[in-house]
Design an enzyme around this catalytic site. Structure first.
Site, PDB file in Angstrom:
ATOM      1  N   TYR A  46     -18.083  12.787   0.126  1.00  0.00           N
ATOM      2  CA  TYR A  46     -17.923  11.338   0.295  1.00  0.00           C
ATOM      3  C   TYR A  46     -19.290  10.687   0.086  1.00  0.00           C
ATOM      4  O   TYR A  46     -20.077  11.172  -0.711  1.00  0.00           O
ATOM      5  CB  TYR A  46     -17.283  11.062   1.674  1.00  0.00           C
ATOM      6  CG  TYR A  46     -16.554   9.764   1.711  1.00  0.00           C
ATOM      7  CD1 TYR A  46     -15.567   9.472   0.782  1.00  0.00           C
ATOM      8  CD2 TYR A  46     -16.885   8.794   2.662  1.00  0.00           C
ATOM      9  CE1 TYR A  46     -14.917   8.249   0.785  1.00  0.00           C
ATOM     10  CE2 TYR A  46     -16.236   7.573   2.684  1.00  0.00           C
ATOM     11  CZ  TYR A  46     -15.251   7.290   1.740  1.00  0.00           C
ATOM     12  OH  TYR A  46     -14.610   6.080   1.762  1.00  0.00           O
ATOM     13  N   LYS A 101      11.388  18.119  -4.469  1.00  0.00           N
ATOM     14  CA  LYS A 101      10.940  18.322  -5.838  1.00  0.00           C
ATOM     15  C   LYS A 101       9.443  18.674  -5.850  1.00  0.00           C
ATOM     16  O   LYS A 101       8.988  19.496  -6.647  1.00  0.00           O
ATOM     17  CB  LYS A 101      11.202  17.033  -6.618  1.00  0.00           C
ATOM     18  CG  LYS A 101      11.439  17.340  -8.033  1.00  0.00           C
ATOM     19  CD  LYS A 101      12.499  16.547  -8.677  1.00  0.00           C
ATOM     20  CE  LYS A 101      12.621  17.127 -10.063  1.00  0.00           C
ATOM     21  NZ  LYS A 101      13.401  16.388 -10.958  1.00  0.00           N
TER      22      LYS A 101
END
Ligand SMILES: NC(=O)C1=CN([C@@H]2O[C@H](COP(=O)(O)OP(=O)(O)OC[C@H]3O[C@@H](n4cnc5c(N)ncnc54)[C@H](OP(=O)(O)O)[C@@H]3O)[C@@H](O)[C@H]2O)C=CC1
Ligand SMILES: CC(=O)C(=O)O
Ligand SMILES: [Mg+2]
Length: 762
Positions: A46, A101
């Site tokens: 970060y 899925k």
């Protein structure tokens, strides 16, 4: 719903809710893929480090594929307007399907998925939302969006975005069923440009399927398409543009008349709309794809009873020839992502069609045959489309799609060495939970009676529930009946399976029978009849005696007792396999890499060279039963030096093995890290292991084997399955004390497979 017809629907529905509700809730989660344990890691991940790739991407947009997960991230997007066969149930209610899925993308092709459910039915607004979020993704799978809006939405997004995008209900279905069509026509000995086809349904799936068949050579004038109002003919009014495209110049109005004299019926409509009479009116060797889910247009059994020459596929997993999208979308997106394709074009779809069709004609590997527990799978009426657990799908289909993308000019990245690419694909799938899935699928095809000891324990009860509801086994519970019932009540486990309490009155006959057997077995080993009578009331003897008498097919014991104390009665009752002197135990270790096996982890404390030979032989046999070719390393802490006493013992075992079993791939003594590393192995060109890493490790003594697997288990870097007891004539396994639910389920699964194999042999 559940394919297992003797599982009741209520239990299955509850199991589905429990499955989804178990922590962590849902089916997918986000896992960091970079180190993050130090201050430095965080400053790279970060601020301030992250600013550097941001600016790189700003300056060179294509580097987003280098510095972010975009290239392996697919959005599965729905507005919930046509969810499975459930209809317009809304965006939020569609989330389990989209997460599902995501799960399939991950397990079959290692693709990460964000499922996105958008509460927007207006096609234009929906398109704008998808376009707005598209920069996040390497690809987009549109799902369960109703026709006709689905056509417009997909068309515009394809034009306006430059990443692989596909509405799977249209094209996934079209690709898989087209592969099935090519192969079934070959079996029927009919030409695609001559056959007459009836398509029942005129929705997203049916329209896309028919268009693809036409691109393969089907004549449009030979197609009659029906919707809920009947045949789409010149008399029909108010048709959508997609239906208008299929208007037939005929006066035929009903499905019944349409199918007369046809060669192919493709059903993408609803269940049970085709009657036996309609099927009888079709031409010889009729091809029937009854693809409506969950109930086909005509049931598989009914079709075959009606006429023997029918060539049949359905959408169901419990019959031969399942036309299922999962054969396509994971691999199509894998290939498209790997070359950073700007879209999924017709060439790529056709490449997938032919790769799937061709795969069904190739000899089926043992692993697939074992996964489905059949004698053989050979191209023909009962096998003209690959099985979902065929792990060649990823290499064949993804490579074909990637190649077609490159050749048709939509790839932004090229692949030059396709052999290397196929290796990379297989490495992606290294984490071999697939092996567990395959074992469970094999078990489900012919479940056996498995008796679980210590059934008063929650883990055992929960495992029994999973075994039962998943259809892996027919469990029975061995223990104190009253206490088991109390525990079931306490934990809210409803499970209608036999409870066997050795002290119960209903076991009187069995106790008598078992007592006679036990006494006969042990009377010359110091056991008198009185003792035998006492012992049969103990579950540690009762379980093995049930197995001995064929009153159960497999036995899992030892949850709450010390291993050796539970093993003793087992060994007193169950015969050893032919040629086996001492039994041994093996652990299966499943990690990020391929599965490996350790033996002897639990029984022979300080094996002699001869014992090691026997352990290696038993391990070879057992590893083969998982359809894995064993490469056996006889471990020591030196490499081919035989200096220490332990190494000398191992070297002696190796020389016996080489002499007695020259074909066995076994060598040592060798250190485990050397045996696992191709570069290190190349220093020993004389070794029978060659340069392919070993997968089966025979340890010089019990301590080293036992402590090694326990470290792996403790570190949670691997799933450990076992101990798999080797060398007995019947399937029995002794659990580690306080095994997890999964461990119990896995061992019971192995016991089912063992029972199936012995049944086949007898
Ligand atoms: N096995 C597989 O891989 C797949 C199977 N399917 C199955 O296909 C079916 C349709 O799915 P999909 O295209 O997405 O859904 P759609 O809602 O887009 O289309 C459904 C179509 O079926 C028609 N229909 C409904 N009842 C009848 C009937 N009695 N006779 C003839 N046609 C009828 C509808 O007619 P109308 O236009 O008049 O409303 C409509 O054209 C579902 O059952 C689904 O499960 C779908 C995808 C994959
Ligand atoms: C299979 C599928 O995608 C459907 O039924 O919607
Ligand atoms: Mg769908």
């Amino acid at each position: 719903m559940s394919s297992n017809n003797n599982r009741d629907e209520k239990n299955f529905s509850q199991a589905a809710l429990d499955y989804h509700k178990a922590e962590p809730k849902g089916k997918i989660e986000v896992i960091p893929s970079k180190p993050h344990s130090s201050q430095r890691d965080l400053s790279l991940a970060y601020s301030p480090g992250v600013a550097v790739p941001c600016m790189e991407i700003h300056d060179k947009p294509e580097t987003v594929y280098d510095y972010t997960g975009k290239g392996n991230l697919v959005a599965v997007i729905s507005n919930g307007t046509a969810v499975l066969g459930l209809g317009d149930i809304g965006a939020e209610a569609s989330k389990p399907v989209m997460e599902g899925k995501g799960l399939l993308f991950k397990i079959f092709a290692d693709i990460n998925v964000f499922d996105i459910e958008i509460d927007e039915k207006d096609p234009d607004k929906f398109i704008e939302i998808v376009k707005g979020i598209a920069p996040t993704f390497g690809g987009i799978n549109l799902e369960d969006i109703k026709a006709p809006e689905a056509f417009y939405i997909e068309q515009r997004l394809k034009e306006e975005l430059n990443i692989p995008l596909m509405h799977d209900d249209q094209h996934g279905t079209a690709i898989i069923s087209a592969a099935a069509l090519i192969n079934s026509l070959q079996i029927a000995n009919k030409d695609i440009d001559k056959v007459k086809m009836v398509v029942n349904g005129a929705g997203a799936a049916a329209i896309a399927c028919t268009k693809l068949y036409i691109s393969l050579g089907l004549k449009k004038e030979n197609v009659l398409m029906c919707d809920s109002k009947g045949v789409i003919n010149h008399k029909r009014e108010n048709l959508t543009p997609e239906k208008l495209d299929f208007i037939a110049q005929t006066d035929i109005e009903t499905l019944e008349d349409a199918v007369k004299g046809s060669d192919v019926f493709v059903g993408l409509s609803k269940g049970n709309v085709m009657t036996p009479e309609m099927l009888l009116s079709m031409n010889d060797n009729p091809i029937v794809f009854a693809l409506a889910n969950p109930d086909p247009e005509i049931a598989y059994d009914l079709a075959l009873e009606t006429r023997k020459d029918v060539i049949m596929a359905t959408g169901r997993s419990d019959y031969p020839n399942q036309v299922n999208n999962v054969l396509g979308f994971p691999y199509i997106f894998r290939g498209a992502l790997d070359v950073q394709a700007t879209g999924i074009n017709e060439d790529m779809k056709l490449a997938a069609v032919h790769a799937i069709a061709d795969l069904a004609k190739e000899p089926v590997p043992e692993a697939v045959i074992l996964a489905y527990n059949v004698q053989n799978l050979q191209f023909g009426r009962e096998y003209f489309i690959p099985k979902p657990f065929d792990n060649r799908l990823i290499t064949k289909v993804s490579s074909a799609v990637a190649k077609a993308a490159i050749e048709s000019g939509v790839a932004r990245k090229t692949i030059t060495d396709f052999d290397e690419y196929e290796h990379q694909l297989l490495d992606r799938m290294g984490r071999d939970e697939r092996l567990v899935r395959m074992m469970q699928s094999r078990a489900k095809s012919n479940p056996k009676r498995i008796t679980l000891g210590n059934a008063e324990e929650y883990n055992v009860l929960k495992a029994a529930q999973i075994l039962y509801e998943e259809g892996i086994a027919y469990p029975s519970l061995l223990g104190d009946k009253k206490y088991i019932k109390e525990q079931m009540e306490r934990y809210g486990i409803t499970l209608d399976v036999p409870i066997i309490d050795p002290s119960d009155d209903d076991q009187k006959e069995n106790r008598k029978k078992y007592r006679e057997t036990l006494w006969k077995l042990r009377q010359r080993k110091g056991m008198n009849e009185y003792k035998a009578k006492r012992y049969v009331r103990q579950r540690d003897y009762f379980g093995p005696l049930m197995l001995k008498h064929g009153d159960t097919d497999g036995l899992i014991v030892g949850f709450s007792k010390n291993y050796t104390s539970v093993l003793r009665p087992v060994l007193e009752v169950i015969e050893k396999d032919k040629g086996v002197d001492k039994v041994a135990a093996m652990m299966m270790i499943l990690s990020e890499k391929k599965p490996i096996f350790f033996a002897d982890t639990s029984i022979n404390q300080n094996p002699t060279a001869e014992d090691l030979v026997n352990i290696a032989k038993m391990a070879e046999f057992t590893v083969k039963s998982f359809a894995i070719e064993p490469r056996i390393a006889m471990l020591g802490f030196e490499n081919f030096a035989a200096i220490s006493e332990t190494s000398k013992k191992v070297a002696k075992a190796v020389s016996i093995l080489h002499e007695k079993f020259p074909k066995m791939v076994v060598d040592g003594e060798i250190q485990p890290d050397f045996a696992m590393n191709a570069d290190h192995l190349s220093d020993y060109p004389f070794s029978k292991l060659g340069t392919t890493p070993a997968n089966t490790f025979i340890f010089p003594n019990l301590e080293s084997a036992n402590l090694s697997y326990k470290i792996l288990r403790g570190m949670k870097v691997a799933q450990v399955i076992g101990p798999i007891l080797m060398g007995l004539k019947q399937p029995v396994h002794v659990l580690q004390m306080r095994s997890s639910v999964d461990e119990i389920v896995n061992l019971a699964t192995i016991a089912v497979l063992d029972a199936q194999r012995r049944e086949k042999k007898s």
